[in-house]
Design an enzyme around this catalytic site. Sequence first.
Site: not given
Ligand code: EPU
Length: 429
Positions: A22-23, A121, A125
């Site tokens: 999915k991701n 979230r 960044l």
């Molecule tokens: N973060 C920041 N600033 C930003 C972006 C992120 O501080 O601008 C922090 C977040 O708060 C978090 C960490 O950095 O503490 C990691 O966040 P990341 O941006 O990597 O997460 P994401 O891209 O929003 C994806 C997956 C999530 C998974 C996370 C971590 C997708 C669609 N979602 O989210 O998947 O938990 O990476 O691996 O790819 C799930 O599938 O259940 C799910 C939540």
Amino acid sequence: MDTLLIKGGFPLKGEVTVGGSKNACLPIFAATLLTEEPCIIENVPNLTDVAYMGKILQHLGAEVSQINPNTWKIEAKNIIELAPYDLVRKMRASICLLGPLVGRLRHAEISLPGGCIIGQRPIDLHLKGLSKLGCTIVIKNGYIYVDAKNIKANNVFLGGRHGSTVTGTANLVMAAVLVPGITRIDFAACEPEIEDLCRMLISMGAIIEGIGTHSLKIQGVQNLHGCTHRVIGDRIEAGTFITAGLLGENNITIRGANPLHLSAFLHPFEEANITIDSNNDIHVQGNPQHLKPKEIITLPYPGFATDLQAQMTALMTVTPGISIITERIYPNRFMHVPELERMGAQISIEGSSAIISGTPKLYGAPVMASDLRASAALVLAGLIAEGETTIQRIYHLDRGYENIDQKLRNLGAQIERLSTDQVPLELAS
Ligand code: EPU
């Protein structure tokens, strides 16, 4: 709203094939906006989140069709730059449209995604990265307006308080592939899903070096073309089934995932009977008596995935001894804990750690799913609990697990999906 009814204690036996990730799929769908030509995406999981991303792309002007259940064709000849609140609020991952819209149209208007049950979230960044490339960003009335007419290649450091950002990296890569010059992203996320996105972009004509590392070098090109891309297998679905295997005296084989993507997950289970054969099939022979308590910390890849933390918590509830699981990505991602406690689990939360005292047995109970991975943890707990477990709000599960009830039934689990009119009266709401 459907409910799952699980009768616990039935052994699992046989083979299960995981679907596409999915991701990986969501940013890959978004990347199709970077070209006017058609892209064929294979091994697409049949999930509500994926179907929803397809709808958003249609709204933006792309022609989207499902050639067969797991193959989609997306052709984004003429697109618009606006992703409104009504579309974005239902799926956080729609933020990954920002990069391709900026890359292709040099302009994007996207609603801010809004709150999320698993914790804060932010997208600071993502925005910092785009500003570093010379974009002007204004946040107004709940929308992000990006003006990228002066976009130019640059060096970007993308690390934050919790490490790298997965979707932030995806956005920046997708914004940079059509920008002349060399963009370097340091502290990039190196999750397999980012690797998969980069491989797709390369097959569209992008030039990217450092794939699979924390340092990506992108040489901008003038145009990208269409491609055929096969999405990687879902490592989180595979990890969920491995956990199911470990929970009882089970004997299952998991196909379709790359075991290398699961190193940090498999590493703590040296005592368990998990083997990988030459076809990359993962064989799990469960024996709960042999399981040992663990100390686990979630970290960005290649560390232990936060998306497997809830499932691991479920396993630790019946593992003798004291286990500790610490969340470093989403410090409050413990919504599954009170529900597991309703089934007899002994867990206390100290800051961002769950301290789990293994108990010999869980007992079936009515429980409530709160997010995707928490729902998976409840399904796993239901499989071994004595008696019946009913899980409400399983639409969370359908967002990220393709036919999980059917797949578990094929392995011998007693699991039934009840539609609203079949749900016992005391559970109906
Ligand atoms: N973060 C920041 N600033 C930003 C972006 C992120 O501080 O601008 C922090 C977040 O708060 C978090 C960490 O950095 O503490 C990691 O966040 P990341 O941006 O990597 O997460 P994401 O891209 O929003 C994806 C997956 C999530 C998974 C996370 C971590 C997708 C669609 N979602 O989210 O998947 O938990 O990476 O691996 O790819 C799930 O599938 O259940 C799910 C939540």
